[in-house]
Design an enzyme around this catalytic site. Structure first.
Site, PDB file in Angstrom:
ATOM      1  CB  SER A  76      -1.010  -0.005   1.146  1.00  0.00           C
ATOM      2  OG  SER A  76      -0.432  -0.486   2.298  1.00  0.00           O
ATOM      3  CB  CYS A  81      -8.995  -5.310  21.857  1.00  0.00           C
ATOM      4  SG  CYS A  81      -8.962  -6.815  20.875  1.00  0.00           S
ATOM      5  CD  GLN A 115     -12.461 -11.542  21.742  1.00  0.00           C
ATOM      6  OE1 GLN A 115     -12.202 -12.310  22.649  1.00  0.00           O
ATOM      7  NE2 GLN A 115     -11.533 -11.040  20.948  1.00  0.00           N
ATOM      8  N   GLY A 147     -11.417  -7.148  15.204  1.00  0.00           N
ATOM      9  CA  GLY A 147     -10.224  -7.543  15.963  1.00  0.00           C
ATOM     10  C   GLY A 147      -9.260  -8.353  15.120  1.00  0.00           C
ATOM     11  NE  ARG A 168     -12.812 -13.128  15.647  1.00  0.00           N
ATOM     12  CZ  ARG A 168     -11.821 -12.350  16.094  1.00  0.00           C
ATOM     13  NH1 ARG A 168     -12.069 -11.160  16.598  1.00  0.00           N
ATOM     14  NH2 ARG A 168     -10.583 -12.779  16.054  1.00  0.00           N
ATOM     15  CG  HIS A 193     -13.857  -7.287  21.323  1.00  0.00           C
ATOM     16  ND1 HIS A 193     -14.185  -7.567  20.020  1.00  0.00           N
ATOM     17  CD2 HIS A 193     -12.503  -7.460  21.412  1.00  0.00           C
ATOM     18  CE1 HIS A 193     -13.086  -7.885  19.345  1.00  0.00           C
ATOM     19  NE2 HIS A 193     -12.056  -7.820  20.158  1.00  0.00           N
TER      20      HIS A 193
HETATM   21  P1  A2P Z   1      -0.605  -3.155   4.034  1.00  0.00           P
HETATM   22  O1  A2P Z   1      -1.810  -2.316   3.750  1.00  0.00           O
HETATM   23  O2  A2P Z   1       0.554  -2.685   3.226  1.00  0.00           O
HETATM   24  O3  A2P Z   1      -0.838  -4.634   3.937  1.00  0.00           O
HETATM   25  P2  A2P Z   1      -5.018  -5.340   9.388  1.00  0.00           P
HETATM   26  O4  A2P Z   1      -4.724  -5.830  10.786  1.00  0.00           O
HETATM   27  O5  A2P Z   1      -6.236  -4.493   9.326  1.00  0.00           O
HETATM   28  O6  A2P Z   1      -5.019  -6.459   8.397  1.00  0.00           O
HETATM   29  O7  A2P Z   1      -3.780  -4.384   9.007  1.00  0.00           O
HETATM   30  C1  A2P Z   1      -2.438  -4.781   9.035  1.00  0.00           C
HETATM   31  C2  A2P Z   1      -1.526  -3.570   8.815  1.00  0.00           C
HETATM   32  O8  A2P Z   1      -0.165  -4.012   8.877  1.00  0.00           O
HETATM   33  C3  A2P Z   1      -1.699  -2.913   7.467  1.00  0.00           C
HETATM   34  O9  A2P Z   1      -1.481  -1.530   7.571  1.00  0.00           O
HETATM   35  C4  A2P Z   1      -0.593  -3.570   6.658  1.00  0.00           C
HETATM   36  O10 A2P Z   1      -0.168  -2.813   5.558  1.00  0.00           O
HETATM   37  C5  A2P Z   1       0.496  -3.612   7.701  1.00  0.00           C
HETATM   38  N1  A2P Z   1       1.555  -4.549   7.314  1.00  0.00           N
HETATM   39  C6  A2P Z   1       1.426  -5.863   6.992  1.00  0.00           C
HETATM   40  N2  A2P Z   1       2.610  -6.392   6.651  1.00  0.00           N
HETATM   41  C7  A2P Z   1       3.524  -5.397   6.740  1.00  0.00           C
HETATM   42  C8  A2P Z   1       4.938  -5.293   6.498  1.00  0.00           C
HETATM   43  N3  A2P Z   1       5.641  -6.340   6.084  1.00  0.00           N
HETATM   44  N4  A2P Z   1       5.545  -4.088   6.706  1.00  0.00           N
HETATM   45  C9  A2P Z   1       4.819  -3.021   7.102  1.00  0.00           C
HETATM   46  N5  A2P Z   1       3.484  -3.048   7.344  1.00  0.00           N
HETATM   47  C10 A2P Z   1       2.854  -4.211   7.167  1.00  0.00           C
HETATM   48  C1  11C Z   2      -9.138 -10.257  18.230  1.00  0.00           C
HETATM   49  N1  11C Z   2      -8.134  -9.630  20.335  1.00  0.00           N
HETATM   50  O1  11C Z   2     -10.191  -9.710  18.578  1.00  0.00           O
HETATM   51  C2  11C Z   2      -7.864 -10.015  18.985  1.00  0.00           C
HETATM   52  C3  11C Z   2      -7.079  -9.008  18.211  1.00  0.00           C
HETATM   53  O2  11C Z   2      -3.016  -9.594  20.513  1.00  0.00           O
HETATM   54  O3  11C Z   2      -3.445  -7.610  19.808  1.00  0.00           O
HETATM   55  C4  11C Z   2      -5.870  -8.445  18.913  1.00  0.00           C
HETATM   56  C5  11C Z   2      -4.715  -9.389  18.918  1.00  0.00           C
HETATM   57  C6  11C Z   2      -3.650  -8.828  19.793  1.00  0.00           C
HETATM   58  O4  11C Z   2      -9.053 -10.978  17.259  1.00  0.00           O
END
Ligand code: A2P
Ligand code: 11C
Length: 343
Positions: free
Chosen positions: A40, A128, A155, A159, A241, A248
């Site tokens: 991204s 959380c 939950q 999350g 979940r 939650h």
């Molecule tokens: P990206 O948008 O580039 O995948 P969520 O928990 O909602 O899935 O979000 C995970 C977050 O962690 C996103 O912002 C994702 O970015 C980021 N992320 C995942 N892998 C990496 C990485 N290798 N380096 C930096 N950020 C990462």
């Molecule tokens: C969930 N609590 O609702 C988890 C997400 O260790 O921060 C958070 C996981 C963590 O799925």
């Protein structure tokens, strides 16, 4: 004075909410960096009326950063948090990577703000479901003493990240095929089997530990003892979940050392920092995730005394897992660092 702030995982469910909280609370961020993976990089993010470009995180990204808010997954924190600390940042880490490390404070400001002072560069933000529970437990512990907690959670999918929210939305659009719905994210992305979450309840959050509990359940058990500084506190958890997008809910049973009246317990909850009593059966008033979405508070209702044990009480605890459960708590830790002159 202003600070250079980085959000690691800025495009994720929690990262986006971190940005919202920094804006909403007018955090003194003189400079801000939005970091994510190469997937991204280049995306635009609006912050306080200005457009920023998401950058791919590399160790050098943290040069000159004062406060880094991490929420990109445990393995990313393991790799990049030490790099950020090496460059002088304080990392507030919202993953499970360092939470149980004895050298790392695990902080909910309403409960154990002073633990922050012992940090070595990293401060962990609890899970959380743990955060909202300890906010409700702390006033009971302070006023009546607390010996035992049994919690069952309900939950939300947020999350588990944006992928899980999208999966619920897609599945919920096709009621007739609920049982055959495609599933690839829940209960755990890396697991062998996946189950639909729409119209379902999945009693597995995170992977299983050898003792039959899931890691989410073990987090609630271990983190609660660490935050409350009470290894003798008995805690058991069952984490489930539900097809809720955000917020939650928890059914919490506590055994107190004293035997207060229900009114005294309600009073203690009503006066607690960050907690709001929402409890009036005559008006059908109790917290629910849909009403808690986007709000800061931990809401508590359905407070009842155990008919068979005057020291036992049931509580229903609801909070937005992305707000107090994650982003808000992290930003409050950052604010406390400034208040206590730690950064
Ligand atoms: P990206 O948008 O580039 O995948 P969520 O928990 O909602 O899935 O979000 C995970 C977050 O962690 C996103 O912002 C994702 O970015 C980021 N992320 C995942 N892998 C990496 C990485 N290798 N380096 C930096 N950020 C990462
Ligand atoms: C969930 N609590 O609702 C988890 C997400 O260790 O921060 C958070 C996981 C963590 O799925």
């Amino acid at each position: 004075k202003t600070y250079k702030v980085a959000i690691m995982g800025a495009t994720g469910a929690v990262g986006q909410q971190m940005k919202v909280q920094l804006e909403k609370r007018n955090f003194p961020a003189g400079e801000i960096l939005f970091l994510a993976s190469s997937r991204s990089a280049g995306q635009e993010i609006e912050f306080k009326g200005k457009t920023y470009i998401v950058q791919e995180a590399v160790p050098e990204s943290f040069e000159g950063v004062d406060i880094a808010l991490f929420s990109a997954g445990g393995s990313i924190s393991e790799k990049f948090a030490p790099e950020a600390v090496k460059r002088g940042a304080v990392v507030i880490d919202n993953t499970s990577a360092f939470r149980m490390d004895p050298e790392v404070p695990l902080v909910v400001p309403e409960v154990n703000k002073k633990d922050m002072r012992l940090h070595n560069g990293i401060i962990s933000n609890p899970n959380c479901s743990t955060i909202q529970m300890v906010c409700a437990l702390q006033p009971l512990k302070e006023q009546f003493g607390l010996s035992k907690v049994v919690v069952s959670t309900y939950q939300a999918v947020s999350g588990a990240g944006i992928g899980a929210i999208n999966e619920l939305k897609d599945q919920a659009a096709d009621f007739d095929n609920a049982k055959q719905a495609d599933a690839s994210v829940l209960p755990v992305k890396s697991a062998d089997k996946h189950y639909p979450i729409a119209f379902n309840a999945i009693p597995q959050i995170d992977v299983f530990a050898d003792n039959g509990y899931t890691l989410e359940e073990m987090k609630m058990i271990n983190e609660t003892k660490k935050i409350m500084h009470d290894d003798k506190l008995s805690v058991a958890a069952t984490c489930v979940r539900l097809p809720v997008v955000t917020g939650h809910s928890e059914s919490v049973y506590v055994e107190l050392e004293g035997a207060p009246s229900v009114e005294e317990v309600k009073q203690a909850i009503a006066e607690a920092a960050g907690v709001e009593l929402m409890d009036d059966p005559s008006q059908q008033l109790y917290p629910m995730p849909l009403m808690a979405e986007g709000l800061d508070e931990v809401f508590v209702g359905r407070i009842r005394q155990d008919p068979d044990n005057p020291q036992g009480f049931h509580l229903w605890v609801v909070s937005d897992n992305l707000v107090k459960g994650a982003a808000l708590n992290s930003v409050q830790i950052a604010e406390s660092l400034i208040e206590e002159k730690i950064v």
